[in-house]
Design a protein around this motif. Structure first.
Motif, short mmCIF file in Angstrom:
data_model
loop_
_atom_site.label_atom_id
_atom_site.label_comp_id
_atom_site.label_asym_id
_atom_site.label_seq_id
_atom_site.Cartn_x
_atom_site.Cartn_y
_atom_site.Cartn_z
N TRP A 193 37.26 3.96 52.41
CA TRP A 193 37.63 2.53 52.38
C TRP A 193 39.07 2.39 51.90
O TRP A 193 39.82 1.55 52.38
CB TRP A 193 36.65 1.83 51.43
CG TRP A 193 36.71 0.35 51.39
CD1 TRP A 193 36.52 -0.51 52.42
CD2 TRP A 193 36.95 -0.46 50.24
NE1 TRP A 193 36.61 -1.80 51.98
CE2 TRP A 193 36.87 -1.80 50.65
CE3 TRP A 193 37.21 -0.18 48.89
CZ2 TRP A 193 37.05 -2.87 49.76
CZ3 TRP A 193 37.38 -1.24 48.02
CH2 TRP A 193 37.30 -2.56 48.44
N THR A 194 39.44 3.24 50.96
CA THR A 194 40.77 3.16 50.38
C THR A 194 41.82 3.80 51.28
O THR A 194 42.96 3.33 51.32
CB THR A 194 40.78 3.86 49.01
OG1 THR A 194 39.80 3.25 48.19
CG2 THR A 194 42.14 3.77 48.34
N CYS A 216 41.85 4.39 54.70
CA CYS A 216 42.00 4.08 56.12
C CYS A 216 43.27 3.28 56.36
O CYS A 216 43.41 2.17 55.85
CB CYS A 216 40.79 3.28 56.63
SG CYS A 216 41.01 2.79 58.35
N ASP A 251 44.09 1.78 58.87
CA ASP A 251 43.85 0.73 59.86
C ASP A 251 42.82 -0.28 59.40
O ASP A 251 42.30 -1.04 60.23
CB ASP A 251 43.45 1.37 61.19
CG ASP A 251 44.60 2.15 61.78
OD1 ASP A 251 45.60 1.52 62.13
OD2 ASP A 251 44.53 3.39 61.82
N GLN A 252 42.52 -0.30 58.11
CA GLN A 252 41.59 -1.31 57.58
C GLN A 252 40.31 -1.32 58.44
O GLN A 252 39.79 -2.38 58.76
CB GLN A 252 42.29 -2.68 57.63
CG GLN A 252 41.69 -3.78 56.80
CD GLN A 252 42.21 -3.85 55.38
OE1 GLN A 252 41.60 -3.29 54.49
NE2 GLN A 252 43.33 -4.52 55.16
N SER A 253 39.87 -0.15 58.84
CA SER A 253 38.72 -0.10 59.75
C SER A 253 37.46 0.47 59.11
O SER A 253 36.48 0.71 59.78
CB SER A 253 39.08 0.75 60.98
OG SER A 253 40.12 0.12 61.68
N VAL A 254 37.53 0.70 57.82
CA VAL A 254 36.32 1.03 57.08
C VAL A 254 36.00 -0.19 56.25
O VAL A 254 36.83 -0.66 55.48
CB VAL A 254 36.52 2.26 56.16
CG1 VAL A 254 35.26 2.52 55.35
CG2 VAL A 254 36.89 3.48 56.98
N LEU A 255 34.82 -0.74 56.46
CA LEU A 255 34.45 -1.95 55.74
C LEU A 255 33.28 -1.64 54.82
O LEU A 255 32.35 -0.91 55.18
CB LEU A 255 34.07 -3.07 56.73
CG LEU A 255 35.19 -3.45 57.71
CD1 LEU A 255 34.68 -4.50 58.69
CD2 LEU A 255 36.42 -3.97 56.98
N LYS A 256 33.36 -2.21 53.64
CA LYS A 256 32.33 -1.98 52.63
C LYS A 256 31.27 -3.05 52.82
O LYS A 256 31.58 -4.22 52.97
CB LYS A 256 33.01 -2.14 51.28
CG LYS A 256 32.25 -1.66 50.10
CD LYS A 256 33.23 -1.63 48.93
CE LYS A 256 32.57 -1.20 47.66
NZ LYS A 256 33.56 -0.90 46.62
N VAL A 262 30.69 0.68 56.75
CA VAL A 262 30.58 0.81 58.21
C VAL A 262 31.98 0.98 58.79
O VAL A 262 32.98 0.59 58.17
CB VAL A 262 29.90 -0.41 58.87
CG1 VAL A 262 28.43 -0.48 58.51
CG2 VAL A 262 30.61 -1.70 58.51
N PHE A 263 32.04 1.58 59.95
CA PHE A 263 33.31 1.69 60.66
C PHE A 263 33.44 0.51 61.60
O PHE A 263 32.47 0.13 62.27
CB PHE A 263 33.37 2.99 61.47
CG PHE A 263 33.28 4.21 60.62
CD1 PHE A 263 34.35 4.59 59.81
CD2 PHE A 263 32.14 4.99 60.61
CE1 PHE A 263 34.26 5.72 59.02
CE2 PHE A 263 32.04 6.12 59.82
CZ PHE A 263 33.12 6.49 59.02
N ASP A 264 34.61 -0.08 61.67
CA ASP A 264 34.85 -1.14 62.64
C ASP A 264 35.53 -0.48 63.84
O ASP A 264 36.74 -0.26 63.86
CB ASP A 264 35.75 -2.22 62.02
CG ASP A 264 35.85 -3.44 62.94
OD1 ASP A 264 35.53 -3.28 64.14
OD2 ASP A 264 36.24 -4.51 62.45
#
Lengths: 332, 567
Positions: free
Chosen positions: B512-513, B515, B517-522, B534-536
């Protein structure tokens, strides 16, 4: 909708409800594993939301604002390559005049900081503007096609410092920017690495607490320009710190006030080997061996000058500062 | 919509319209791999799973996860040789997690708090299954059959459940209170326990086969092996197991000045320690090596290394790589033995033989010689199944060949290592096989490879010493008091936090920290089941940074083509 973990929360809502400030959003056009995109995300996360940003020309400006889109969620302004510090100075003066309390950030790459925007930066520091200037140091002009900058390390290959009969990569040394900045007698100047996110956050917060100009140089690997896989960006950045070639230090009013000690300094070859820009140093060539020794000597010099060798394991040294725990405590 | 001004202008986060996920050639996915502690556990426990729950302070859920495989944690936490800790990846980094102490703590806590086993009582119409022998294998089978919805009748010839745990394990290793509480709590889930029921005396195997849908045989090994040196046997010969059982049952043991025990298993070491408590000079003679670093398990004594160490502390003398060549008899009384150096070596035909070395003979003056070289199954009531062989020949699931509906396991199984956790695992697998047999479906094995240390990212861990439990001082070890003291709650918590969480999400926020591309969402603040992030895939470019930097090896990269059509 997210198709994983059985969650039925629409992913758009999930994104909006992340328990952290999102200053730099997804959908930007940085390359795979871009160290600079990560560093900029971490800086704005720690600084935001109450900030305005002046951005110099460079990769960061290009990949975050492919018109008519913007990946930023903070007020952000781009003017020219050379004047980010001057624009930030003006913003700060204008906010002050209006009695507003937003913090002002200036972003630039190493080209816009070490070279082209250097006099504007020096002026900003000299005039004492309350601005945090962050340099994302990827050690060459990546945006225009990997030309050498004054930040490119000695012996690295760029398109304008190719290895050949006359030279083994860049002839000159990496400019010691942090000493030059610190010589302005500003309250806070620091270096950081994208491999140590909590260190970056801590330094951004520390810099913003201080009234007056502050400067942070963040070592940010460029997979394309350095020639390594995008998945290795953190690994390469970590090795740069661990071998001593990129010292992580803090200087206040020119005095050394903090370092990230190295628990067990690694040989520079561990750092150089994964990178294509240093591939010529691993040829069977006496000049290559000499340059490897030269780079090792530069790392040793850094370790000696800043006293980087840790005496005993420390939770904040190069091996301890990235420790993780269940629950993510280290990112506090 | 684009807005035209003199300068470029854009609204915040409008970049979200650029679905950079279309660039992707590989995608990160979450993949749970088995931790080595799990694959090493003969009972089938997944310590990684319950350590994660302990780390979050969910003690009861941790215990429930634990007893989903092993219903006897307070017992195994004390007596198991814990192969989980030998397998632990952390052992290659600094020191293995003290898993047996966590297991013991959870088992004790369940007893203290009176937590009920997560079992719904079987319906009255459920199939009936008979289990013979209430040792660890029988108890485990009965418990797992109950969980699967069967009515279970558990028979044992002794007045109480426990089997070898009760008859041959000294109380200083397993306090009788712990044994009684855990077995009583287990039987109370709705298992019908028939004490004083010996197979072949009170009930025959044919009767059981007729009255029950299936039978699980776990009689243990009750019959001492024949032992002699060149056909000569001292007059006062007792086997080690018999002496040990007598001491455990009535608390007496023939007093001698000195004794030599032959054998390298737990019975040999237990008996040696018991004799030592009476003040005797005790020698243990084994042709295997003492367990220590660098000795492969097949070449070492079968006894649990920590028990060997404690025995040495108490003054038991071990003679490794030695065998007895001759008894020194005066009449029929032993006055000493002639020992010789011996080693297990491959013979020219490829088999392994024990070779004595001429010229290395020494004499040991002892009053008594006690063989503790293992036992065989007491055939009473099971002759038609054993067909003269000393053990049951069964497959992994306990099927007795040519006898459908009859299953066997525990120490009575051929090839059993004679451990409690192995017996518990046998019982569990047999229960699954019986379930399959009664439903007419084959039982399949899900074999998984353990995730190796190389798949973890060790940069994110720090060296931290393992918590060591207090041991009773040697001079205080005379009575029945338990030698190993166990850990207290903060230590157990600290151990759980040392766990690398091999192959499972550590919920550490690293992906989460990191990525770009801000593509790991908690998706939640706390989770131990891998559902934390989750992965976006709308934006993930597939750089692989998260997988590379995942400390626990829970993120792997998969070729995007595998997902074609699903995206």
């Amino acid at each position: 909708m997210s198709d994983l973990a059985g969650t039925l929360i629409p992913i758009v809502d999930l994104r909006r409800n992340q328990p952290r400030f999102r200053g730099l959003e997804a959908g930007h056009l940085a390359c795979l594993g871009c160290g600079q995109a990560l560093a900029a995300r971490l800086v704005t996360e720690a600084a935001g939301p109450d900030v305005v940003v002046a951005n110099a020309t460079g990769c960061l400006e290009v990949f975050t604002t492919a018109w008519p889109q913007s990946a930023w969620r903070v007020p952000w302004l781009h003017s020219l390559f050379e004047n980010a510090a001057a624009v930030a100075s003006g913003m700060e003066a204008a906010l002050k005049a209006q009695g507003k309390s937003a913090k002002v950030l200036a972003f630039g790459g190493d080209g816009g900081t070490f070279d082209i925007g250097f006099q504007a930066l020096s002026g900003m520091l000299e005039r004492g503007h309350n601005v945090l200037y962050v340099c994302f140091d990827n050690e060459a002009y990546m945006n225009t096609g990997v030309q050498r900058s004054s930040s490119t390390p000695h012996a690295a290959m760029t398109t304008t410092s190719p290895p050949g009969k006359a030279r083994m990569g860049k002839r000159h040394l990496k400019k010691d920017i942090i000493s030059i900045i610190a010589a302005h007698n500003i309250p806070y100047a620091a270096t950081a690495s994208v491999a140590y996110p909590s260190d970056i956050r801590k330094k951004v917060r520390r810099a913003l607490e201080i009234d007056g100009p502050a400067f942070i140089n963040i070592h940010s690997p460029c997979p394309l320009g350095w020639g390594h896989d995008g998945s290795l960006s953190i690994e390469v950045a970590r090795l740069a710190v661990e071998c001593g070639l990129f010292p992580v230090v803090e200087l206040e009013r020119g005095a050394l006030t903090g370092t990230m000690p190295l628990r067990a300094p690694r040989p520079v070859t561990d750092y150089l080997k994964p990178q294509q820009r240093f591939a010529h140093l691993f040829q069977n060539d006496p000049r290559a061996r000499e340059e490897l020794e030269h780079l090792q000597a530069l790392a040793d010099y850094n370790i000696e000058t800043y006293g980087l060798r840790g005496e005993r394991p420390d939770p904040l040294d190069s091996a301890g500062a990235d420790t993780v725990r269940r629950g993510g405590v280290r990112w506090a | 919509m684009a807005i035209y001004t003199r300068g470029g202008f854009a609204l915040p986060e409008t970049s979200l319209a650029s679905k950079t996920g279309t660039w992707r050639l590989q995608r990160p996915i979450h993949r749970h791999s088995s931790a080595p502690c799990h694959t090493a556990c003969p009972a089938g426990e997944d310590p990684q799973a319950y350590l994660a729950q302990v780390a979050e302070g969910r003690w009861r859920e941790a215990w429930e996860t634990l007893v989903a495989a092993n219903p006897l944690p307070a017992i195994t936490g004390r007596v198991c040789d814990h192969p989980c800790e030998s397998g632990c990846n952390r052992g290659q980094y600094d020191e293995a997690i003290a898993i047996h102490n966590v297991e013991r703590f959870l088992g004790d806590q369940a007893i203290r708090e009176g937590w009920a086993y997560p079992v719904t009582p079987p319906s009255v119409n459920a199939h009936r299954v008979a289990v013979v022998g209430a040792g660890p294998a029988g108890l485990s089978a009965a418990y797992h059959l109950c969980r699967l919805g069967y009515q279970v009748t558990l028979l044992d010839m002794l007045p109480e459940a426990g089997g070898t745990l009760r008859t041959a394990l000294p109380p200083y290793r397993l306090p009788r209170e712990v044994l009684a509480q855990e077995t009583q709590r287990l039987l109370a889930i709705g298992i019908e326990f028939l004490a004083h029921h010996a197979l072949g005396r009170d009930v025959s195997l044919d009767e059981l086969c007729a009255d029950y849908g299936a039978v699980f045989l776990a009689p243990g090994r009750q019959q001492g092996r024949e032992w002699s040196v060149d056909g000569r046997v001292p007059a006062d010969l007792h086997t080690g197991l018999r002496l040990l059982q007598e001491w455990v049952a009535v608390g007496t043991i023939p007093k001698v000045k000195s004794a030599a025990i032959v054998g390298g298993g737990n019975s040999a070491v237990d008996l040696a320690r018991v004799l030592r408590k009476t003040g005797a000079e005790v020698h243990v003679i084994t042709h295997d090596a003492l367990p220590k670093l660098g000795v492969p398990p097949e070449g070492a004594m079968k006894a649990i290394p920590r028990e060997v160490k404690q025995a040495q502390e108490e003054g038991v003398m071990f003679h490794e790589h030695r065998g007895i060549q001759r008894l020194l008899l005066r009449g029929e009384r032993v006055v000493g033995v002639e020992m010789v150096h011996m080693k297990k070596l491959p013979r020219p035909d490829g088999s392994i033989g024990i070779v004595p070395f001429e010229g290395t003979e020494t004499v040991l003056h002892v009053e008594q010689i006690i063989p503790a070289i293992g036992q065989v199954v007491l055939a009473a009531g099971m002759e038609r199944i054993l067909e003269g062989s000393p053990f049951f020949a069964v497959d992994l699931w306990g099927h007795v060949a040519n006898h459908p509906g009859v299953f066997a396991g525990g120490d009575a199984r051929k090839g059993s290592r004679g451990t409690v956790s192995g017996a518990v695992g046998d019982g569990r697998r047999a229960a699954l096989a019986i379930d399959g047999y009664l439903k007419g479906v084959a039982t399949v094995e899900h074999h998984t490879e353990a995730i190796p240390l190389e798949s973890l990212n060790l940069n994110y861990f720090e060296h931290e010493p393992r918590a060591e439990e207090p041991l009773l001082a040697v001079e205080q070890r005379s009575g029945d008091a338990e030698v190993a003291g166990g850990l207290v709650e903060p230590q157990v918590m600290a151990e759980s936090l040392r766990c690398f969480s091999c192959g499972m999400c550590l919920a550490c926020d690293n992906c989460w920290t990191l990525c770009p591309d801000q593509s790991v969402l908690k998706i939640k603040e706390l989770a131990s089941d891998g559902s934390h992030y989750v992965f976006d895939y709308d934006y993930c470019k597939g750089c692989g940074l998260c997988a590379r930097e995942c400390p626990s090896g829970y993120i792997v990269m998969e070729d995007e083509l595998l997902f074609a059509g699903r995206y």
